[in-house]
Design an enzyme around this catalytic site. Structure first.
Site, PDB file in Angstrom:
ATOM      1  CD  GLU A   1      -2.985  -1.225   2.188  1.00 50.92           C
ATOM      2  OE1 GLU A   1      -2.875  -0.467   3.175  1.00 50.92           O
ATOM      3  OE2 GLU A   1      -3.931  -2.009   2.028  1.00 50.92           O
TER       4      GLU A   1
ATOM      5  CB  ALA B   1       0.824   7.890   2.222  1.00 55.78           C
TER       6      ALA B   1
ATOM      7  CD  GLU C   1      -4.846 -10.902  -5.702  1.00 53.74           C
ATOM      8  OE1 GLU C   1      -4.272  -9.910  -5.205  1.00 53.74           O
ATOM      9  OE2 GLU C   1      -5.993 -11.260  -5.388  1.00 53.74           O
TER      10      GLU C   1
ATOM     11  CB  CYS D   1      -9.763  -6.287  -7.041  1.00 49.87           C
ATOM     12  SG  CYS D   1      -8.270  -5.754  -7.914  1.00 49.87           S
TER      13      CYS D   1
HETATM   14  N1  THU Z   1      -6.070  -6.668  -1.970  1.00 45.78           N
HETATM   15  C1  THU Z   1      -5.240  -7.597  -2.525  1.00 45.78           C
HETATM   16  O1  THU Z   1      -4.004  -7.521  -2.388  1.00 45.78           O
HETATM   17  N2  THU Z   1      -5.785  -8.621  -3.210  1.00 45.78           N
HETATM   18  C2  THU Z   1      -7.124  -8.849  -3.326  1.00 45.78           C
HETATM   19  O2  THU Z   1      -7.526  -9.841  -3.938  1.00 45.78           O
HETATM   20  C3  THU Z   1      -8.077  -7.918  -2.711  1.00 45.78           C
HETATM   21  C4  THU Z   1      -7.500  -6.683  -2.115  1.00 45.78           C
HETATM   22  C5  THU Z   1      -5.481  -5.599  -1.171  1.00 45.78           C
HETATM   23  C6  THU Z   1      -5.556  -4.213  -1.741  1.00 45.78           C
HETATM   24  C7  THU Z   1      -5.436  -3.381  -0.480  1.00 45.78           C
HETATM   25  O3  THU Z   1      -4.076  -3.248  -0.138  1.00 45.78           O
HETATM   26  C8  THU Z   1      -6.114  -4.220   0.582  1.00 45.78           C
HETATM   27  O4  THU Z   1      -6.130  -5.536   0.080  1.00 45.78           O
HETATM   28  C9  THU Z   1      -7.526  -3.783   0.929  1.00 45.78           C
HETATM   29  O5  THU Z   1      -8.286  -3.643  -0.221  1.00 45.78           O
END
Ligand code: THU
Length: 161
Positions: free
Chosen positions: A64, A66, A75, A112
């Site tokens: 992630e 900021a 993924e 997603c």
């Molecule tokens: N996220 C993933 O890494 N993979 C997924 O399949 C769903 C969401 C992450 C994105 C973000 O850092 C956090 O999960 C919350 O959405």
């Protein structure tokens, strides 16, 4: 007019204990790598593990930022790592897990929309469809035979020919 059904099946296992050894091992790696996620904003630690065509296992986590939209899902971090460090080798199976620091982690999550598109492209470019194993830290496990099934009527290079 014809109406065309696009069938889609999910195998549902009560827990990782019902999986065969190689699937259970890959899922265990996805679960374990969640500790390396960088998710100080969502506190939603995602881990992904890929089994490549040569048997190598590669893992990755969400990263992630900021500036929220800059963050990258586990993924896509994993696809980029395999493409860059393993000569774009095909991925036979990808396991995806998560640890929700502020809640439960016992229901499978699925990629997603952006990741579905990226998974579809990677499968196509390597001529190797990607099988998905989805689960939290415990509880049910979903297996989807081809990641592309999550994105019916995919827009791809073929669409631009
Ligand atoms: N996220 C993933 O890494 N993979 C997924 O399949 C769903 C969401 C992450 C994105 C973000 O850092 C956090 O999960 C919350 O959405």
């Amino acid at each position: 007019m014809i109406k065309k059904e696009i069938p889609f099946a999910v195998e549902i296992y009560a827990s990782a204990e019902e999986l065969n050894d190689s699937d259970a091992t890959l899922l265990a790696k996805a679960r374990a790598i969640t500790t390396q996620a960088y998710a100080p904003y969502s506190h939603f630690n995602v881990g992904a593990a890929a089994m490549l065509t040569d048997g190598t296992t590669v893992t990755a986590t969400n990263q992630e930022n900021a500036s929220y939209p800059v963050g990258i899902c586990a993924e896509r971090v994993l696809l980029s790592a395999v493409a860059s460090q393993f000569s774009g080798r095909g991925i036979i199976t990808m396991a995806i897990s998560y640890h929700n620091i502020n809640g439960e982690s016992n229901t499978p999550i699925s990629p997603c929309g952006i990741c579905r598109q990226s998974l579809a492209e990677y499968g196509e470019r390597t001529h190797q469809s990607i099988r998905l194993i989805l689960s939290g830290m415990l509880g049910e496990v979903y297996i989807i035979e081809k990641a592309q099934q999550l994105l019916p009527l995919t827009f791809s290079a073929v669409s631009m020919k």
